[in-house]
Design an enzyme around this catalytic site. Sequence first.
Site, mmCIF file in Angstrom:
data_model
loop_
_atom_site.group_PDB
_atom_site.id
_atom_site.type_symbol
_atom_site.label_atom_id
_atom_site.label_comp_id
_atom_site.label_asym_id
_atom_site.label_seq_id
_atom_site.Cartn_x
_atom_site.Cartn_y
_atom_site.Cartn_z
ATOM 1 N N LYS A 82 4.234 -4.304 69.298
ATOM 2 C CA LYS A 82 4.981 -2.909 69.093
ATOM 3 C C LYS A 82 3.942 -1.517 68.548
ATOM 4 O O LYS A 82 4.435 -0.638 69.166
ATOM 5 C CB LYS A 82 5.650 -2.607 67.616
ATOM 6 C CG LYS A 82 6.703 -1.630 67.344
ATOM 7 C CD LYS A 82 7.711 -1.440 67.779
ATOM 8 C CE LYS A 82 8.416 0.091 67.653
ATOM 9 N NZ LYS A 82 9.141 0.439 69.289
ATOM 10 N N GLU A 97 9.668 -3.744 81.041
ATOM 11 C CA GLU A 97 8.708 -4.562 79.667
ATOM 12 C C GLU A 97 10.498 -5.051 79.218
ATOM 13 O O GLU A 97 9.837 -6.938 78.955
ATOM 14 C CB GLU A 97 8.512 -3.550 78.600
ATOM 15 C CG GLU A 97 9.472 -2.251 78.088
ATOM 16 C CD GLU A 97 9.181 -1.424 76.652
ATOM 17 O OE1 GLU A 97 8.016 -1.818 76.564
ATOM 18 O OE2 GLU A 97 9.686 -0.441 76.379
ATOM 19 N N TRP A 104 -3.023 -10.496 67.081
ATOM 20 C CA TRP A 104 -2.434 -10.537 68.398
ATOM 21 C C TRP A 104 -3.936 -10.493 69.266
ATOM 22 O O TRP A 104 -5.194 -9.137 68.534
ATOM 23 C CB TRP A 104 -1.903 -9.512 68.599
ATOM 24 C CG TRP A 104 -0.987 -8.792 70.004
ATOM 25 C CD1 TRP A 104 0.021 -8.895 70.607
ATOM 26 C CD2 TRP A 104 -2.242 -8.164 71.004
ATOM 27 N NE1 TRP A 104 0.300 -8.558 72.204
ATOM 28 C CE2 TRP A 104 -0.949 -8.019 72.577
ATOM 29 C CE3 TRP A 104 -3.280 -6.983 71.650
ATOM 30 C CZ2 TRP A 104 -1.648 -6.975 73.739
ATOM 31 C CZ3 TRP A 104 -3.867 -6.753 72.528
ATOM 32 C CH2 TRP A 104 -3.402 -6.838 73.668
ATOM 33 N N HIS A 119 7.771 11.543 100.651
ATOM 34 C CA HIS A 119 6.610 11.848 100.390
ATOM 35 C C HIS A 119 5.502 9.957 100.562
ATOM 36 O O HIS A 119 4.465 9.666 100.333
ATOM 37 C CB HIS A 119 5.950 12.429 99.320
ATOM 38 C CG HIS A 119 6.183 14.225 99.739
ATOM 39 N ND1 HIS A 119 5.326 14.449 100.642
ATOM 40 C CD2 HIS A 119 7.273 14.382 99.085
ATOM 41 C CE1 HIS A 119 5.845 15.688 101.062
ATOM 42 N NE2 HIS A 119 7.420 16.265 99.338
ATOM 43 N N ARG A 124 5.937 -6.373 65.245
ATOM 44 C CA ARG A 124 4.192 -5.686 66.029
ATOM 45 C C ARG A 124 3.912 -6.669 67.003
ATOM 46 O O ARG A 124 2.905 -5.478 67.878
ATOM 47 C CB ARG A 124 3.787 -5.289 64.699
ATOM 48 C CG ARG A 124 3.500 -4.448 63.668
ATOM 49 C CD ARG A 124 3.025 -4.401 62.704
ATOM 50 N NE ARG A 124 1.763 -4.678 62.371
ATOM 51 C CZ ARG A 124 1.166 -3.027 62.173
ATOM 52 N NH1 ARG A 124 1.942 -2.195 62.271
ATOM 53 N NH2 ARG A 124 -0.575 -2.959 62.818
ATOM 54 N N CYS A 180 -0.825 -6.830 65.094
ATOM 55 C CA CYS A 180 -1.577 -8.150 64.440
ATOM 56 C C CYS A 180 -0.604 -7.630 62.319
ATOM 57 O O CYS A 180 -1.177 -5.823 62.574
ATOM 58 C CB CYS A 180 -3.075 -7.343 64.145
ATOM 59 S SG CYS A 180 -3.793 -8.181 64.722
ATOM 60 N N GLU A 206 11.170 6.323 82.553
ATOM 61 C CA GLU A 206 12.400 5.901 81.019
ATOM 62 C C GLU A 206 12.734 4.376 81.571
ATOM 63 O O GLU A 206 12.276 3.566 80.773
ATOM 64 C CB GLU A 206 12.050 6.513 79.575
ATOM 65 C CG GLU A 206 13.237 5.940 78.805
ATOM 66 C CD GLU A 206 11.777 4.919 77.773
ATOM 67 O OE1 GLU A 206 10.279 5.600 78.320
ATOM 68 O OE2 GLU A 206 12.496 4.593 76.987
ATOM 69 N N ASN A 241 -6.931 -7.019 61.383
ATOM 70 C CA ASN A 241 -6.187 -6.040 62.614
ATOM 71 C C ASN A 241 -8.165 -5.146 62.868
ATOM 72 O O ASN A 241 -8.133 -4.015 62.147
ATOM 73 C CB ASN A 241 -5.333 -4.947 62.166
ATOM 74 C CG ASN A 241 -4.056 -4.084 63.211
ATOM 75 O OD1 ASN A 241 -5.227 -4.652 63.986
ATOM 76 N ND2 ASN A 241 -3.982 -3.365 62.167
ATOM 77 N N GLY A 242 -7.915 -5.317 64.826
ATOM 78 C CA GLY A 242 -8.504 -3.903 64.876
ATOM 79 C C GLY A 242 -9.656 -4.855 65.361
ATOM 80 O O GLY A 242 -9.611 -6.081 65.503
ATOM 81 N N LYS A 272 11.309 1.247 80.992
ATOM 82 C CA LYS A 272 12.233 -0.352 80.168
ATOM 83 C C LYS A 272 12.569 -1.764 80.794
ATOM 84 O O LYS A 272 12.575 -2.229 79.999
ATOM 85 C CB LYS A 272 13.610 -0.054 79.541
ATOM 86 C CG LYS A 272 14.098 1.483 78.309
ATOM 87 C CD LYS A 272 13.793 0.979 76.730
ATOM 88 C CE LYS A 272 12.200 0.820 76.426
ATOM 89 N NZ LYS A 272 11.329 2.235 76.557
HETATM 90 O O1 M6R Z 1 4.279 4.472 69.105
HETATM 91 P P1 M6R Z 1 4.220 4.567 69.603
HETATM 92 O O2 M6R Z 1 5.081 6.019 69.823
HETATM 93 O O3 M6R Z 1 3.091 5.453 69.619
HETATM 94 O O4 M6R Z 1 3.807 3.854 70.699
HETATM 95 C C1 M6R Z 1 3.597 4.213 72.441
HETATM 96 C C2 M6R Z 1 3.634 3.099 72.976
HETATM 97 O O5 M6R Z 1 3.439 2.109 72.555
HETATM 98 C C3 M6R Z 1 5.064 3.123 73.370
HETATM 99 O O6 M6R Z 1 5.853 3.825 73.111
HETATM 100 C C4 M6R Z 1 5.648 1.735 74.348
HETATM 101 O O7 M6R Z 1 5.776 2.574 75.498
HETATM 102 C C5 M6R Z 1 7.251 1.174 73.720
HETATM 103 N N1 M6R Z 1 6.531 0.144 74.082
HETATM 104 C C6 M6R Z 1 7.987 1.253 75.063
HETATM 105 O O8 M6R Z 1 8.949 0.842 74.854
#
Ligand code: M6R
Length: 616
Positions: A611, A492, A76, A508, A27, A2, A485, A102-103, A489
């Site tokens: 975001k 997503e 959102w 394992h 966002r 949002c 990580e 927002n929320g 990546k």
């Molecule tokens: O704003 P933040 O760093 O707290 O966000 C945490 C996660 O939502 C953020 O790192 C998310 O995993 C990313 N989209 C990954 O690329």
Amino acid sequence: MCGIVGYVGERNSLDVLMGGLRRLEYRGYDSAGVAVVDDEGDLEFAKRAGKLQVLADELGRHPIHRGGTGIGHTRWATHGGPTDRNAHPHLADDDKLALIHNGIIENFSELKEELLADGAEFLSETDTEVAAVLLGREYRATGDLREAFRRTVRRLEGAFTLLAVHKDEPGVVVGARRNSPLVIGLGDGENFLGSDVAAFVEFTKRAVAIGQDQIVAITAGEVTVTDFDGNAVEVEPFDVAWDASAAEKGGWSSFMAKEVAEQPDAVANTIRGRIVDGVVSIPELDQLGDDALRSIRRITVVACGTAAYAGMVSKYAIEQWARIPVEVELSHEFRYREPVIDDGTLVVSISQSGETMDTLMAVKYAREQGAKAISVCNTQGATIPRESDAAVYTHAGPEVAVASTKAFVAQITALYLFGLHLARVRGTLSEEELAAQVAELQAIPEKITTVLEQGERVGELAHWMSDTRSVLFLGRHVGYPIALEGALKLKELAYIHAEGFAAGELKHGPIALIEPGQPVFVVVPSPRGSATLHPKVVSNIQEIRARGARVIAIAEAGDAAVLPFADEVIRIPLAGPLFEPLLAVVPLQIFAMELSQAKGLDVDQPRNLAKSVTVE
Ligand code: M6R
């Protein structure tokens, strides 16, 4: 999640709102809307499901008037699907007032029942409309927008940023926040509100972050901030450290491509001013005092997603350097399990946005239990650093792409500086050892530049692999969080099944996944720095290769041991073992980005993602 924009001034507010919403697009959202009040007190609105362009097209077909007061929103979806009807603004009081949110309003069902019993009608499935209808009722009772707004927010539970306008009070936008972000932009003869400074940085760099449970009213010439009871609150303006161009693509194909390329600067800027004559010192920690840092018995890192992986990397370094046990917890797991916290616990939160709800709540919980909290954050004026005892800002600049890249390397950099600061204060490393680590860190920006030069080759690899349905990632020690990580990546950005494993865990279970042709990225530790681990990971490579895996090794320059067993080798420059993550992650970011592009996907705004996750 949002995006919220508000404006009062001489400009055409519709232009300001649409521009602000575009800057907040990153966002994440699935519908958008605006409401504008003109000087004669006419209120008009438009809202549509879909991207902002759908709303812009609607406004092209059915223009609304050009008033100087307005609110805009990107939604959102949480309560109710992403439809025109559920999009914000929501109207009430015979369409005389418009409200955006927002929320999540947690007590919306009980409020809705009360309002229905009172004869109210609802057009949407949202929790937000309840706040709009309640505000309408309070306005009819008081005839005063500010008082009606105070009465309304006092009834709400949960997390919310709300903005509202009323046609009978043209020239005013009221806003409130609890656990969700809201920032004021202070202009000359005009004022702004936004979910973050990106909403208005094009017009003013002077800003005020609104505190918890506060209400703001802006007019063209005045800004008043109070608590929910109407008591005046002192505010502290700050200057936004970056300008609008920093949040533009600047000729890059995507924000992510730009942000990946900016990583040498993100690291260098995060170091700047914190290493003086070869000695690490973080002035922001002075307010805690060295005695407090000496008496820490345990560090608990709380974060989500990529930020949590930065925390996992830092655990290896902080424990090694400062000899303090570090545990890393996903914020949402931490806060719901009565964690053991006492005044010897230091909680370190990591968040690019500084608004992740679960991380914010984890910090609040920890402080209530007596812990001190430090925030590692990239966003000035955000809620989490404000709710912490001290903030160590990363200076990565605005990160617009949903996938976190430059913020990740900046977070590791800040945490490493923190670890070295602790080691110095606690006397756990000698001056020579400290100096050697400092030199390693200072060399990182140039080494990332060297890794970036291989981007084209990694891109080719991604394009060859664009039909791949599953990719595995292996790493060990600090390479393990990098494997996680790399997998995140790819999930997503390219919507491909991907899993990261600790290489030692392979036998394992995960090795059962290996079948002929299965691509596996392996982050190989340095043979010089990790003489024990290197041969073990090379053995893992042989084990998966023997079962048909297609191995892509990320290995230090000159590491010849991987050559006979890897199908591809991506080289990273020599660095101290703890510093390899800052280099090894870069090809994995580029691989995911290029694969997303090869599949024709939206690199900057992947489906379903926001975001910053400002709801639970
Ligand atoms: O704003 P933040 O760093 O707290 O966000 C945490 C996660 O939502 C953020 O790192 C998310 O995993 C990313 N989209 C990954 O690329």
